[in-house]
Design an enzyme around this catalytic site. Structure first.
Site, PDB file in Angstrom:
ATOM      1  N   LYS A  41     -64.748  25.034 -53.952  1.00 25.55           N
ATOM      2  CA  LYS A  41     -64.974  23.619 -54.189  1.00 25.55           C
ATOM      3  C   LYS A  41     -65.452  22.993 -52.885  1.00 25.55           C
ATOM      4  O   LYS A  41     -65.232  23.562 -51.819  1.00 25.55           O
ATOM      5  CB  LYS A  41     -63.720  22.940 -54.729  1.00 25.55           C
ATOM      6  CG  LYS A  41     -62.466  23.088 -53.884  1.00 25.55           C
ATOM      7  CD  LYS A  41     -61.268  22.570 -54.683  1.00 25.55           C
ATOM      8  CE  LYS A  41     -60.008  22.543 -53.845  1.00 25.55           C
ATOM      9  NZ  LYS A  41     -59.136  23.691 -54.121  1.00 25.55           N
ATOM     10  N   ASP A  88     -60.098  16.642 -47.728  1.00 24.33           N
ATOM     11  CA  ASP A  88     -58.779  17.134 -47.314  1.00 24.33           C
ATOM     12  C   ASP A  88     -58.861  17.963 -46.041  1.00 24.33           C
ATOM     13  O   ASP A  88     -59.909  18.033 -45.390  1.00 24.33           O
ATOM     14  CB  ASP A  88     -58.136  17.935 -48.449  1.00 24.33           C
ATOM     15  CG  ASP A  88     -58.796  19.280 -48.672  1.00 24.33           C
ATOM     16  OD1 ASP A  88     -60.003  19.390 -48.415  1.00 24.33           O
ATOM     17  OD2 ASP A  88     -58.103  20.225 -49.092  1.00 24.33           O
ATOM     18  N   ASP A 143     -59.176  21.101 -45.211  1.00 28.82           N
ATOM     19  CA  ASP A 143     -60.213  22.112 -45.024  1.00 28.82           C
ATOM     20  C   ASP A 143     -61.542  21.733 -45.671  1.00 28.82           C
ATOM     21  O   ASP A 143     -62.452  22.567 -45.763  1.00 28.82           O
ATOM     22  CB  ASP A 143     -59.739  23.474 -45.546  1.00 28.82           C
ATOM     23  CG  ASP A 143     -59.394  23.453 -47.014  1.00 28.82           C
ATOM     24  OD1 ASP A 143     -59.008  22.386 -47.528  1.00 28.82           O
ATOM     25  OD2 ASP A 143     -59.508  24.499 -47.670  1.00 28.82           O
ATOM     26  N   SER A 198     -54.985  23.949 -46.116  1.00 32.79           N
ATOM     27  CA  SER A 198     -55.681  22.950 -46.929  1.00 32.79           C
ATOM     28  C   SER A 198     -55.077  21.556 -46.822  1.00 32.79           C
ATOM     29  O   SER A 198     -55.020  21.001 -45.728  1.00 32.79           O
ATOM     30  CB  SER A 198     -55.720  23.435 -48.370  1.00 32.79           C
ATOM     31  OG  SER A 198     -56.568  22.607 -49.107  1.00 32.79           O
ATOM     32  N   HIS A 199     -54.603  21.036 -47.952  1.00 31.79           N
ATOM     33  CA  HIS A 199     -54.117  19.655 -47.962  1.00 31.79           C
ATOM     34  C   HIS A 199     -52.688  19.539 -47.433  1.00 31.79           C
ATOM     35  O   HIS A 199     -52.154  18.437 -47.362  1.00 31.79           O
ATOM     36  CB  HIS A 199     -54.178  19.115 -49.390  1.00 31.79           C
ATOM     37  CG  HIS A 199     -53.366  19.952 -50.341  1.00 31.79           C
ATOM     38  ND1 HIS A 199     -53.775  21.198 -50.760  1.00 31.79           N
ATOM     39  CD2 HIS A 199     -52.169  19.749 -50.916  1.00 31.79           C
ATOM     40  CE1 HIS A 199     -52.864  21.704 -51.568  1.00 31.79           C
ATOM     41  NE2 HIS A 199     -51.879  20.859 -51.674  1.00 31.79           N
ATOM     42  N   ASP A 249     -62.492  20.980 -48.775  1.00 27.86           N
ATOM     43  CA  ASP A 249     -62.949  21.382 -50.108  1.00 27.86           C
ATOM     44  C   ASP A 249     -62.590  20.370 -51.200  1.00 27.86           C
ATOM     45  O   ASP A 249     -63.110  20.444 -52.303  1.00 27.86           O
ATOM     46  CB  ASP A 249     -62.482  22.798 -50.478  1.00 27.86           C
ATOM     47  CG  ASP A 249     -60.985  22.976 -50.419  1.00 27.86           C
ATOM     48  OD1 ASP A 249     -60.278  22.018 -50.045  1.00 27.86           O
ATOM     49  OD2 ASP A 249     -60.511  24.091 -50.726  1.00 27.86           O
ATOM     50  N   ARG A 250     -61.692  19.430 -50.890  1.00 24.73           N
ATOM     51  CA  ARG A 250     -61.354  18.414 -51.893  1.00 24.73           C
ATOM     52  C   ARG A 250     -62.103  17.115 -51.631  1.00 24.73           C
ATOM     53  O   ARG A 250     -62.570  16.890 -50.510  1.00 24.73           O
ATOM     54  CB  ARG A 250     -59.853  18.090 -51.838  1.00 24.73           C
ATOM     55  CG  ARG A 250     -58.987  19.238 -52.236  1.00 24.73           C
ATOM     56  CD  ARG A 250     -57.535  18.798 -52.304  1.00 24.73           C
ATOM     57  NE  ARG A 250     -56.733  19.934 -52.742  1.00 24.73           N
ATOM     58  CZ  ARG A 250     -55.560  19.830 -53.344  1.00 24.73           C
ATOM     59  NH1 ARG A 250     -55.035  18.637 -53.545  1.00 24.73           N
ATOM     60  NH2 ARG A 250     -54.915  20.901 -53.727  1.00 24.73           N
TER      61      ARG A 250
HETATM   62  C1  VG1 Z   1     -53.230  23.100 -55.970  1.00 20.10           C
HETATM   63  C2  VG1 Z   1     -54.071  22.474 -57.066  1.00 20.10           C
HETATM   64  C3  VG1 Z   1     -55.147  23.441 -57.500  1.00 20.10           C
HETATM   65  C4  VG1 Z   1     -55.976  23.843 -56.279  1.00 20.10           C
HETATM   66  C5  VG1 Z   1     -55.082  24.401 -55.202  1.00 20.10           C
HETATM   67  C6  VG1 Z   1     -55.821  24.713 -53.924  1.00 20.10           C
HETATM   68  O1  VG1 Z   1     -52.594  24.244 -56.456  1.00 20.10           O
HETATM   69  O2  VG1 Z   1     -53.269  22.092 -58.154  1.00 20.10           O
HETATM   70  O3  VG1 Z   1     -55.927  22.839 -58.492  1.00 20.10           O
HETATM   71  O4  VG1 Z   1     -56.935  24.809 -56.648  1.00 20.10           O
HETATM   72  O5  VG1 Z   1     -54.063  23.462 -54.881  1.00 20.10           O
HETATM   73  O6  VG1 Z   1     -56.436  23.574 -53.401  1.00 20.10           O
HETATM   74  P1  VG1 Z   1     -51.060  24.257 -56.951  1.00 20.10           P
HETATM   75  O7  VG1 Z   1     -50.767  25.669 -57.300  1.00 20.10           O
HETATM   76  O8  VG1 Z   1     -50.260  23.713 -55.798  1.00 20.10           O
HETATM   77  O9  VG1 Z   1     -50.998  23.328 -58.120  1.00 20.10           O
HETATM   78  V1  VG1 Z   1     -56.655  23.454 -51.730  1.00 20.10           V
HETATM   79  O10 VG1 Z   1     -57.652  22.190 -51.408  1.00 20.10           O
HETATM   80  O11 VG1 Z   1     -55.029  23.141 -51.263  1.00 20.10           O
HETATM   81  O12 VG1 Z   1     -57.152  24.932 -51.224  1.00 20.10           O
HETATM   82 CO    CO Z   2     -58.382  22.214 -49.508  1.00 19.81          CO
END
Ligand code: VG1
Ligand code: CO
Length: 621
Positions: free
Chosen positions: A444, A344, A346, A179-180, A348-349
């Site tokens: 998302k 981001d 992938d 992801s990010h 989804d953000r």
């Molecule tokens: C973070 C965010 C959470 C989100 C998750 C996955 O998790 O706070 O809100 O759902 O990333 O997003 P954490 O446990 O690091 O706070 V993604 O776009 O990285 O799949």
């Molecule tokens: Co993501």
């Protein structure tokens, strides 16, 4: 590998039964080890004899699929976090690391969920995805999966995987992404499994997978050649087939069903409206041009960082004010565009900006919810219900109240929304972490959020003549605050702290809440409640505990502490701060100024500096 017209091939091949044979041992064990990704598939090939490919262009000759059973040993630490399993890519490239997890997953699923089943595979294009895709395909085939739909070049955004699972009625899918988190040889890799509704696997499944990683003893690997990911088409290997699909078309079709593209086009193609979309060299680079330029008439130069790269161009593909600096500079420049957005790794953000204006994700979901019915055809009968994750600001709560809609507060992580959507009680939801979406899929969805905003802006401006002043992003947000009040919100991240200190801090806070009671005073604030958030899913009754320590004060202000579940090194402490301001004359403050007393209180209460040694956060949003 030969591509084929499926029909003819299937009938020819359907007489071959899929059988498994026990194959080589010591030699093939080391075959999964790799020190360099470029060696990976070569090594696989060197010890596993590929089935003979036909010289004909119509189909690949099928023998019964041969499956090698490869002995392996459990590996510690393969527990999934908030969203899948994420580690440094070097960890995933260790002997059997990824293979063990994939096999453990198949060991955890009921046979009917994968035997002869249809699965989807794609990812964000990051380093190691192509090698990982080959391994996942071979293990899936080895376990009796019937067919894989794979995004061309291994590319599929997370929302596109969810959309394809639903549209094609697949049994599930894999998303190769951290992801990010940054990508490249020194950075992160990740894998996530989604279920047949397109929803991230619930903890009941991921816990089972983790349990199986601790007892795993063998991996079933089909003896098939590497699949050519570069062109659309079907390849058949015994009863197993792989179809390479265009990453965009199913997703784009869904977007056209959800939104009124001609309404959006009427805005985007106006000469007096300019937009910039920053794909951050991540997966939405593959989606941005076909959607914003080809379909909606944006100018080609409105797409920024639009080529997906394995290391995201050395960037950190997290759309916030710190990491999406290019976009922020453009939007805050003199005579910047009217609308800016980023997504981001992938896809989804999302981050939404107006000209010299930042929309917090907590406000964004509230504004989308408040305007959805009039601006977005998918919601023409109104949203069924609204939900947010616990640390997300209460802006959405106020919309739910005004619209008289069911409302839910769930723990952090998108997996908690899916059951509510499946039960038909939730339409629009969001997280403060730049995640916004709806029940059109079960993830998302960054581009969805951008299209939702464009729909709202387009609707507000549909009768505006050329040259007339347009209703801007900031006008829409300020109007929303005037109606509902403003929830000032900020999040402080302290990334990669020493785990020990961070854990001690959370333990300390848990101890503190156990001793706290209603009416206690904290500086100028009076305590309403203090707890460690616990959630009972109203649909299946499952319980999630220890989801964040929160202090809620009598004026509605909150300070919340959590450890991240998505990092790959050390511990990331997140502090969430929120305060409600009903007085419209106080809506124009900078959030950092408005929240200063609460931020100071959060730092004092948690003794963060003592526990972590950190003076300053690494990211403020
Ligand atoms: C973070 C965010 C959470 C989100 C998750 C996955 O998790 O706070 O809100 O759902 O990333 O997003 P954490 O446990 O690091 O706070 V993604 O776009 O990285 O799949
Ligand atoms: Co993501």
């Amino acid at each position: 590998m030969a591509h084929t017209a499926t029909g003819a091939t299937t009938s020819l091949l359907s007489i071959h039964r899929l059988t498994t044979t026990t194959g080589s041992t010591a030699n093939s064990f080391s075959s999964l080890r790799t020190s360099s990704p470029s060696l990976f598939s070569t090594r696989l090939r060197s010890v596993i004899r590929p089935i003979r490919a036909s010289s004909s262009t119509t189909f690949t000759e099928s023998k019964d699929l041969k499956v090698n059973t490869i002995p392996t040993k459990p590996i510690e630490g393969q527990k999934t976090g908030t969203s899948g399993l994420r580690k440094k890519v070097k960890v995933f490239m260790q002997e059997n690391y990824l293979a063990n997890w994939i096999q453990a997953l198949f060991n955890s699923l009921p046979a009917e969920d994968y035997k002869d089943a249809l699965l989807v595979l794609g990812g964000d294009g990051r380093y190691f995805n192509k090698e990982a895709a080959q391994l996942i395909i071979k293990i899936a085939a080895g376990n009796g999966v019937g067919k894989f739909l794979v995004g061309k070049e291994g590319i599929l955004s997370t929302p596109a995987v969810s959309a394809i699972i639903r549209k094609r009625k697949a049994n599930g899918g894999f998303i190769m992404s951290a992801s990010h988190n940054p990508g490249g040889p020194e950075y992160d890799w990740g894998i996530k499994f989604n279920y047949s509704s397109g929803q991230p696997a619930p903890e009941s499944i991921t816990d089972k997978i983790y349990g199986n990683t601790l007892s795993i003893s063998e991996i079933k690997l089909a003896d098939i050649p590497d699949v050519d990911l570069s062109s659309v088409g079907v390849s058949q290997y015994g009863n197993f087939s792989v179809e390479i699909v265009d990453p965009v078309s199913d997703y784009l079709n869904l977007m056209e069903e959800v939104f009124d593209f001609s309404l959006i086009k009427s805005l985007v193609s106006r000469p007096d409206f300019r937009l910039t979309f920053d794909a951050m060299h991540a997966v939405t680079g593959a989606y941005a041009s076909p959607i914003f330029v080809d379909k909606l008439g944006a100018s080609p130069d409105s797409i920024y960082n639009g080529v997906p790269l394995e290391d995201f161009g050395h960037g950190h593909p997290d759309p916030n004010l710190t990491y999406a600096k290019d976009l922020v500079n453009i939007m805050y420049s003199d005579n910047g565009p009217d609308f800016g957005a980023a997504s981001d790794g992938d896809g989804d953000r999302n981050m939404i900006l107006g000209r010299q204006f930042f929309v917090t994700p907590s406000d964004s979901v509230a504004i989308i919810a408040a305007n959805a019915q009039e601006s977005i055809p998918y919601f023409k009968t109104g949203p069924k219900g609204l939900a947010r994750s616990m640390p997300t600001s209460g802006a959405l709560d106020r919309v739910a109240e005004k619209l008289n809609l069911p409302f839910f507060e769930v723990p952090t992580g998108w997996k908690f929304f899916g059951n509510l959507m499946d039960a038909g009680t939730l339409s629009i939801c969001g997280e403060e972490s730049f995640g916004t979406g709806s029940d059109h899929i079960r993830e998302k969805d960054g581009i969805w959020a951008v299209l939702a905003w464009l729909s709202i802006i387009a609707y507000r401006n549909k009768d505006k003549k050329p040259g007339e002043k347009l209703v801007s992003v900031s006008d829409i947000v300020k109007e929303h605050w005037a109606t509902y009040g403003r929830n000032y919100f900020s999040r402080y991240d302290y990334e990669e702290c020493e785990s020990e200190g961070a854990n001690e801090m959370i333990d300390y806070l848990r101890d503190l809440i156990s001793k706290s009671k209603q009416g206690d005073t904290y500086g100028d604030y009076t305590l309403q409640l203090a707890d460690d958030f616990k959630y009972t899913d109203p649909v299946d009754g499952s319980v999630a505990t220890k989801q964040g320590v929160r202090f809620v004060f009598t004026d509605g202000s909150r300070i919340i502490f959590r450890l991240s579940g998505t990092g790959s090194a050390g511990a990331t402490v997140r502090i969430y701060i929120e305060q409600f301001e009903p007085d419209v004359s106080k809506h124009d403050l900078d959030a950092q100024v408005a929240l200063k007393p609460l931020i100071d209180l959060a730092l004092t209460v948690s003794k963060l500096k003592d526990f972590t040694g950190r003076e300053k956060p690494t990211v403020i949003t």
